[in-house]
Design a protein around this motif. Structure first.
Motif, mmCIF file in Angstrom:
data_model
loop_
_atom_site.group_PDB
_atom_site.id
_atom_site.type_symbol
_atom_site.label_atom_id
_atom_site.label_comp_id
_atom_site.label_asym_id
_atom_site.label_seq_id
_atom_site.Cartn_x
_atom_site.Cartn_y
_atom_site.Cartn_z
ATOM 1 N N ALA A 49 -55.679 10.634 5.707
ATOM 2 C CA ALA A 49 -54.501 9.675 5.197
ATOM 3 C C ALA A 49 -53.631 9.815 6.322
ATOM 4 O O ALA A 49 -53.574 10.697 7.366
ATOM 5 N N THR A 50 -52.950 8.448 6.609
ATOM 6 C CA THR A 50 -51.950 8.233 7.589
ATOM 7 C C THR A 50 -50.752 7.749 6.959
ATOM 8 O O THR A 50 -50.737 7.272 5.631
ATOM 9 N N TRP A 51 -49.780 7.215 7.662
ATOM 10 C CA TRP A 51 -48.775 6.481 6.905
ATOM 11 C C TRP A 51 -48.273 5.348 8.092
ATOM 12 O O TRP A 51 -48.599 5.352 9.142
ATOM 13 N N TYR A 52 -47.484 4.350 7.431
ATOM 14 C CA TYR A 52 -46.982 3.083 8.556
ATOM 15 C C TYR A 52 -45.743 2.770 7.985
ATOM 16 O O TYR A 52 -45.432 3.029 6.908
ATOM 17 N N GLY A 53 -45.055 1.822 8.603
ATOM 18 C CA GLY A 53 -43.922 1.202 8.315
ATOM 19 C C GLY A 53 -42.783 2.260 8.530
ATOM 20 O O GLY A 53 -42.756 3.134 9.291
ATOM 21 N N ALA A 54 -41.769 2.196 7.859
ATOM 22 C CA ALA A 54 -40.544 2.978 7.741
ATOM 23 C C ALA A 54 -40.680 4.265 7.201
ATOM 24 O O ALA A 54 -41.438 4.318 6.382
ATOM 25 N N PRO A 55 -39.920 5.275 7.731
ATOM 26 C CA PRO A 55 -40.454 6.650 7.206
ATOM 27 C C PRO A 55 -40.258 6.948 5.659
ATOM 28 O O PRO A 55 -41.001 7.367 4.956
ATOM 29 N N THR A 56 -39.249 6.144 5.278
ATOM 30 C CA THR A 56 -38.984 6.131 3.782
ATOM 31 C C THR A 56 -39.054 4.858 3.173
ATOM 32 O O THR A 56 -38.391 4.602 2.124
ATOM 33 N N GLY A 57 -39.918 4.016 3.719
ATOM 34 C CA GLY A 57 -40.006 2.666 3.155
ATOM 35 C C GLY A 57 -41.450 2.513 2.613
ATOM 36 O O GLY A 57 -41.984 3.426 1.796
ATOM 37 N N ALA A 58 -41.540 1.181 2.096
ATOM 38 C CA ALA A 58 -42.829 0.758 1.107
ATOM 39 C C ALA A 58 -43.821 0.179 1.945
ATOM 40 O O ALA A 58 -44.723 -0.418 1.345
ATOM 41 N N ASP A 125 -60.746 0.077 12.691
ATOM 42 C CA ASP A 125 -61.843 0.828 12.551
ATOM 43 C C ASP A 125 -61.303 2.593 12.301
ATOM 44 O O ASP A 125 -62.096 3.259 11.840
ATOM 45 N N ILE A 126 -60.196 2.815 12.827
ATOM 46 C CA ILE A 126 -59.775 4.095 12.393
ATOM 47 C C ILE A 126 -59.472 4.517 10.864
ATOM 48 O O ILE A 126 -59.636 5.589 10.412
ATOM 49 N N CYS A 127 -59.554 3.413 10.068
ATOM 50 C CA CYS A 127 -59.665 3.672 8.753
ATOM 51 C C CYS A 127 -60.761 4.228 8.161
ATOM 52 O O CYS A 127 -61.014 4.416 7.052
ATOM 53 N N SER A 128 -61.815 4.069 9.126
ATOM 54 C CA SER A 128 -63.140 4.605 8.703
ATOM 55 C C SER A 128 -63.610 6.295 9.324
ATOM 56 O O SER A 128 -64.722 6.283 9.383
ATOM 57 N N ASP A 129 -62.693 6.743 9.392
ATOM 58 C CA ASP A 129 -62.562 8.147 9.913
ATOM 59 C C ASP A 129 -63.257 9.139 8.822
ATOM 60 O O ASP A 129 -63.781 10.157 9.353
ATOM 61 N N ALA A 130 -62.962 8.625 7.622
ATOM 62 C CA ALA A 130 -63.761 9.251 6.444
ATOM 63 C C ALA A 130 -64.106 8.337 5.452
ATOM 64 O O ALA A 130 -63.774 7.195 5.626
ATOM 65 N N GLU A 131 -64.879 8.804 4.599
ATOM 66 C CA GLU A 131 -65.471 7.756 3.700
ATOM 67 C C GLU A 131 -64.295 7.089 2.762
ATOM 68 O O GLU A 131 -64.449 5.946 2.565
ATOM 69 N N HIS A 132 -63.040 7.843 2.505
ATOM 70 C CA HIS A 132 -62.355 7.509 1.994
ATOM 71 C C HIS A 132 -60.723 7.780 2.572
ATOM 72 O O HIS A 132 -60.537 8.763 3.071
ATOM 73 N N HIS A 133 -60.258 6.734 2.995
ATOM 74 C CA HIS A 133 -58.887 6.781 3.996
ATOM 75 C C HIS A 133 -57.810 5.970 3.362
ATOM 76 O O HIS A 133 -57.996 4.686 2.738
ATOM 77 N N PHE A 134 -56.768 6.610 3.125
ATOM 78 C CA PHE A 134 -55.365 5.918 2.498
ATOM 79 C C PHE A 134 -54.517 5.716 3.686
ATOM 80 O O PHE A 134 -54.002 6.934 4.431
ATOM 81 N N ASP A 135 -53.968 4.678 4.031
ATOM 82 C CA ASP A 135 -52.904 4.542 5.005
ATOM 83 C C ASP A 135 -51.689 4.317 4.251
ATOM 84 O O ASP A 135 -51.616 2.988 3.756
ATOM 85 N N MET A 136 -50.962 5.128 3.954
ATOM 86 C CA MET A 136 -49.687 5.057 2.950
ATOM 87 C C MET A 136 -48.495 4.829 3.545
ATOM 88 O O MET A 136 -48.422 4.558 4.533
ATOM 89 N N SER A 137 -47.626 4.185 2.676
ATOM 90 C CA SER A 137 -46.225 4.072 3.016
ATOM 91 C C SER A 137 -45.557 5.362 3.483
ATOM 92 O O SER A 137 -46.094 6.416 3.190
ATOM 93 N N GLY A 138 -44.631 5.057 4.377
ATOM 94 C CA GLY A 138 -43.778 6.552 4.630
ATOM 95 C C GLY A 138 -43.401 7.532 3.385
ATOM 96 O O GLY A 138 -43.411 8.375 3.358
ATOM 97 N N THR A 139 -42.969 6.547 2.294
ATOM 98 C CA THR A 139 -42.395 7.262 1.214
ATOM 99 C C THR A 139 -43.528 8.225 0.539
ATOM 100 O O THR A 139 -43.468 9.177 0.210
ATOM 101 N N THR A 140 -44.660 7.457 0.448
ATOM 102 C CA THR A 140 -45.902 8.022 -0.102
ATOM 103 C C THR A 140 -46.307 9.478 0.461
ATOM 104 O O THR A 140 -46.578 10.365 0.003
ATOM 105 N N PHE A 141 -46.463 9.189 1.964
ATOM 106 C CA PHE A 141 -46.818 10.354 2.702
ATOM 107 C C PHE A 141 -45.738 11.418 2.504
ATOM 108 O O PHE A 141 -46.237 12.594 2.376
ATOM 109 N N GLY A 142 -44.487 11.171 2.494
ATOM 110 C CA GLY A 142 -43.457 12.166 2.477
ATOM 111 C C GLY A 142 -43.361 12.880 1.009
ATOM 112 O O GLY A 142 -43.066 13.832 0.688
ATOM 113 N N SER A 143 -44.022 12.177 0.131
ATOM 114 C CA SER A 143 -43.827 12.516 -1.281
ATOM 115 C C SER A 143 -44.806 13.963 -1.514
ATOM 116 O O SER A 143 -44.684 14.568 -2.605
ATOM 117 N N MET A 144 -45.592 13.962 -0.558
ATOM 118 C CA MET A 144 -46.729 15.166 -0.627
ATOM 119 C C MET A 144 -45.897 16.351 -0.168
ATOM 120 O O MET A 144 -46.601 17.581 -0.138
#
Length: 277
Positions: A49-58, A125-144
């Motif tokens: 998993a990675t994240w993008y956009g505003a840290p607390t955005g969508a 291509d970086i989204c292929s670093d694993a079989e399943h990759h989630f590039d999350m909103s900043g809110t989603t990443f922080g929710s973990m």
């Protein structure tokens, strides 16, 4: 003081790069992925998993993405959305599918699951670093994260996570159809929203209100938007039949779109799938 300034500059640079590059992740050292875990009855699978956009955005600036969902910063999405790589996005047919995600390998990880919806595509291509990759909103990443340590977790940038497919459950909502801008008597485009259970779609069909009419399949235009290019003026009101991708369930929304529909308008049906896979 010099160390503090250097660290702040690096943090700002990281956030700046993420914000300017939607659904793009970072190249870090190779991560190790563990096997599946079934300890709580769900099939937890390792991914990245990675994240993008505003840290607390969508995520993207327009609060939408490769699936076409609108206002994902508002209920029922509440910014808890993610891009998915090819195995998750499925050429757009994975749009609307729901997952739980959690992390355990970082000091800020709570280990508790968050519910998310696939609303965009991870293209690079970086989204292929694993079989399943989630590039999350900043809110989603922080929710973990452990409450109060969301920013600390986001500084990780990229990490191993566990994810599990779960049924969607839009409590108190029925399946809705957003008639897309540009729809006219010869062209009808629909965004299908708030689908319980599977969340994903394999087929969308329309029935006109004319004698002897039969169900006409729509083509997937892109993401969760389906279109009908007609060789005759379409006659409403329209019934819509949808079939899910994961389990092949079918649902009919009778006369859900009026003959005098207005483009860029949502029409909620009176029907809904059960919230189970």
């Amino acid at each position: 003081m010099a160390l503090s300034i250097s660290y702040s500059f690096a943090t700002l640079a990281l956030i700046s790069i993420v914000t300017l590059n939607p659904c793009i992740a970072f190249q870090y050292k190779k991560l190790n992925y563990s096997s599946s875990d079934y300890s709580d009855g769900l099939t937890w699978i390792s991914g990245s998993a990675t994240w993008y956009g505003a840290p607390t955005g969508a995520g993207p600036d327009d609060n939408g993405g490769g699936c076409g969902f609108k206002n994902v910063n508002l209920p029922p999405f509440n910014s808890l959305i993610s891009c998915g790589n090819a195995a998750i996005f499925k050429g757009g047919k994975g749009c609307g599918s729901c997952y739980q995600v959690k992390c355990t390998g970082h000091p800020a990880c709570s280990g508790q699951p968050s519910n998310i919806v696939v609303a965009d595509e991870c293209l690079y291509d970086i989204c292929s670093d694993a079989e399943h990759h989630f590039d999350m909103s900043g809110t989603t990443f922080g929710s973990m994260a452990i409450p109060g340590q969301e920013d600390y977790l986001r500084h990780a940038g990229r990490m191993v996570i566990l994810f599990a497919r779960v049924p969607c459950n839009y409590q108190g909502m029925n399946v809705a159809f957003h008639v897309e801008e540009g729809s006219n008597p010869m062209y009808l485009a629909l965004l299908v929203e708030h689908t319980n259970g599977d969340g994903d779609l394999a087929l969308v069909e329309v029935l006109e209100s004319t004698p002897g009419a039969t169900w006409t399949p729509l083509r997937q235009s892109w993401g969760a938007i389906w279109r009908l290019d007609s060789n005759h003026p379409l006659q409403g009101p329209f019934s819509v039949r949808i079939t899910t991708l994961t389990s092949g369930k079918t649902l009919v929304a009778e006369n859900v779109i009026p003959a005098d529909y207005v483009p860029n308008t949502v029409y909620e049906s009176a029907v809904q799938f059960s919230p189970e896979l």
